[in-house]
Design a protein around this motif. Structure first.
Motif, short mmCIF file in Angstrom:
data_model
loop_
_atom_site.label_atom_id
_atom_site.label_comp_id
_atom_site.label_asym_id
_atom_site.label_seq_id
_atom_site.Cartn_x
_atom_site.Cartn_y
_atom_site.Cartn_z
N ARG A 37 0.83 -1.21 0.00
CA ARG A 37 0.00 0.00 0.00
C ARG A 37 0.87 1.26 0.00
N ALA A 38 1.97 1.21 0.75
CA ALA A 38 2.83 2.39 0.88
C ALA A 38 3.67 2.65 -0.37
N GLY A 39 4.13 1.57 -1.03
CA GLY A 39 5.09 1.77 -2.12
C GLY A 39 4.78 1.08 -3.43
N GLY A 40 3.59 0.46 -3.55
CA GLY A 40 3.23 -0.17 -4.81
C GLY A 40 3.59 -1.65 -4.85
N ALA A 41 3.11 -2.31 -5.91
CA ALA A 41 3.19 -3.77 -6.01
C ALA A 41 4.49 -4.30 -6.59
N ASP A 42 5.35 -3.41 -7.10
CA ASP A 42 6.58 -3.85 -7.74
C ASP A 42 7.70 -3.98 -6.70
N THR A 43 8.13 -5.21 -6.43
CA THR A 43 9.17 -5.41 -5.42
C THR A 43 10.50 -4.76 -5.83
N ALA A 44 10.73 -4.67 -7.13
CA ALA A 44 12.00 -4.07 -7.60
C ALA A 44 12.08 -2.60 -7.24
N GLY A 45 10.93 -1.93 -7.20
CA GLY A 45 10.93 -0.51 -6.87
C GLY A 45 10.42 -0.21 -5.49
N ASN A 46 10.20 -1.25 -4.67
CA ASN A 46 9.67 -1.09 -3.33
C ASN A 46 10.48 -1.96 -2.37
N PRO A 47 11.60 -1.44 -1.86
CA PRO A 47 12.48 -2.24 -1.00
C PRO A 47 11.78 -2.82 0.23
N ALA A 48 10.86 -2.04 0.81
CA ALA A 48 10.15 -2.54 2.00
C ALA A 48 9.30 -3.75 1.66
N LEU A 49 8.64 -3.72 0.51
CA LEU A 49 7.84 -4.85 0.07
C LEU A 49 8.73 -6.04 -0.25
N ASP A 50 9.84 -5.79 -0.92
CA ASP A 50 10.77 -6.87 -1.26
C ASP A 50 11.26 -7.58 0.01
N LEU A 51 11.57 -6.80 1.05
CA LEU A 51 12.03 -7.38 2.31
C LEU A 51 10.91 -8.17 2.98
N ALA A 52 9.70 -7.63 2.97
CA ALA A 52 8.56 -8.31 3.59
C ALA A 52 8.28 -9.64 2.89
N VAL A 53 8.41 -9.65 1.56
CA VAL A 53 8.19 -10.87 0.79
C VAL A 53 9.28 -11.90 1.10
N GLN A 54 10.51 -11.45 1.17
CA GLN A 54 11.62 -12.35 1.50
C GLN A 54 11.40 -13.02 2.86
N LYS A 55 10.98 -12.23 3.85
CA LYS A 55 10.74 -12.77 5.19
C LYS A 55 9.59 -13.78 5.16
N ALA A 56 8.54 -13.46 4.42
CA ALA A 56 7.40 -14.36 4.34
C ALA A 56 7.81 -15.69 3.71
N LYS A 57 8.58 -15.62 2.64
CA LYS A 57 9.03 -16.84 1.98
C LYS A 57 9.95 -17.66 2.88
N LYS A 58 10.81 -16.96 3.63
CA LYS A 58 11.73 -17.66 4.53
C LYS A 58 10.96 -18.40 5.62
N ASN A 59 9.76 -17.90 5.92
CA ASN A 59 8.93 -18.53 6.95
C ASN A 59 7.81 -19.36 6.36
N SER A 60 8.01 -19.78 5.10
CA SER A 60 7.16 -20.78 4.44
C SER A 60 5.74 -20.30 4.16
N VAL A 61 5.52 -19.00 4.05
CA VAL A 61 4.21 -18.51 3.64
C VAL A 61 4.01 -18.86 2.16
N PRO A 62 2.90 -19.51 1.79
CA PRO A 62 2.69 -19.93 0.40
C PRO A 62 2.72 -18.76 -0.58
N ASN A 63 3.26 -19.01 -1.77
CA ASN A 63 3.39 -17.96 -2.78
C ASN A 63 2.04 -17.36 -3.17
N ASP A 64 0.99 -18.19 -3.22
CA ASP A 64 -0.34 -17.68 -3.57
C ASP A 64 -0.82 -16.66 -2.54
#
Length: 252
Positions: A37-64
Motif C-alpha cells: 500500500r505504501a510503495g506499490g506492487a513492484d518489489t523491484a521498486g519497493n524495498p520494503a515490500l521486497d524485504l517483507a516478501v523475503q521474510k514471508a518466503k523464509k517462513n514458508s508462507v505460500p506464494n499464492d
C-alpha cells in the motif's frame, strides 16, 4: 542478561515450531499488505515490500498467499486495506514489562481486546511511556551455532555494524542498530553463514527475574496477548531461568 537471553531463545525456538501457523502467516501477510500500500506492487521498486516478501518466503508462507496480499495492499483487487500501528505498554508479575505491537484496521477493537486479555491474565495496562523507556529498538539476528564460536560470528559481522553477539545453548544472537541490520545480514550471507531470522525488535538491558509462580502468570499473560489477531509482536524484559523453564516444561 544471560537468563533473559535464555527466555528470548526459548521464545524464538517456540515460535519456529509454533502449531499456530495460520497466525504466523497472517502477521507476514499484514506486513506485505502495508508495504504494498505504501510503495506499490513492484518489489523491484519497493524495498520494503521486497524485504517483507523475503521474510514471508523464509517462513514458508505460500506464494499464492503472498501474491494475493501484494494485490490487496496495492489496491489491485478493489479492496481498501488500511492498517494502523499501535503500541501498548503492559506490566506483568513482579514488575516485569511488556511492549505489545499491534497492526490493526480498528484501533478501538485492538485497544479493547488488549485490555481484556491483560486484565483477565492478571496484568495491568500501563500509562504511555512508563514501560517503553526500558526498551531500545535493535536489529536482531538469530542463527544456529553449528560448529562456530562466538569469535567466528563476531569476526564475520563486526565491520558490518554488529554491536554484540550473545551466546545461547544452541544458537547465537547478533544485535545491531536497526539501520545496520541489512548490512549484518549481508555480511553473514557473504561468509555463507545461515541464519534463522532477522528482525527489528525491542530489547531491554534490564531483566526481571521471575520465580516459578510468577513465570506461570507471565506466560499466561504473554500467550493471551500473542493469541490476539491484531498483535504482531510482544517484547518483554522478563527473565525465566533454565531451572524455571525446565519446571514449566515438566508441568506441560
Amino acid at each position: 542478561m544471560a537468563g533473559h537471553s535464555k527466555w528470548a531463545n526459548t521464545k524464538h525456538r517456540k515460535a519456529a515450531v509454533d502449531a499456530k501457523r495460520a497466525k504466523v502467516f497472517a502477521r507476514y501477510i499484514k506486513q506485505i499488505e502495508v508495504s504494498a500500500r505504501a510503495g506499490g506492487a513492484d518489489t523491484a521498486g519497493n524495498p520494503a515490500l521486497d524485504l517483507a516478501v523475503q521474510k514471508a518466503k523464509k517462513n514458508s508462507v505460500p506464494n499464492d498467499n503472498i501474491d494475493r496480499a501484494i494485490k490487496r495492499g496495492a489496491g489491485l483487487t478493489g479492496e481498501n486495506i488500511e492498517y494502523e500501528e499501535v503500541t501498548y505498554e503492559v506490566r506483568g508479575p513482579e514488575g516485569s514489562a511488556l511492549l505489545v505491537e499491534c497492526l490493526t484496521d480498528n484501533r478501538n477493537r485492538a485497544a479493547s481486546e488488549v485490555r481484556v486479555a491483560v486484565t483477565r491474565s492478571g496484568g495491568t495496562v500501563a500509562d504511555p511511556g512508563s514501560v517503553a523507556y526500558m526498551f531500545q529498538r535493535k536489529g536482531v539476528v538469530h542463527l544456529p551455532k553449528a560448529d562456530m564460536s562466538e569469535d567466528d560470528v563476531l569476526a564475520a559481522v563486526l565491520e558490518a555494524g554488529a554491536e554484540d553477539v550473545l551466546e545461547h545453548e544452541e544458537s547465537f544472537e547478533i544485535r545491531s542498530e536497526p539501520q545496520d541490520l541489512r548490512d549484518v545480514v549481508t555480511a553473514l550471507e557473504a561468509e555463507g553463514i545461515e541464519y534463522d531470522s532477522d528482525e527489528t525488535e525491542f530489547v531491554s538491558d534490564v531483566a526481571v527475574d521471575l520465580e516459578l509462580d510468577s513465570a506461570r502468570k507471565f506466560l499466561r499473560l504473554h500467550d493471551a496477548l500473542e493469541d490476539l489477531d491484531d498483535v504482531q509482536n510482544v517484547y518483554t524484559n522478563a527473565d525465566l531461568s533454565a531451572e524455571v523453564l525446565a519446571a514449566l516444561d515438566d508441568e506441560s
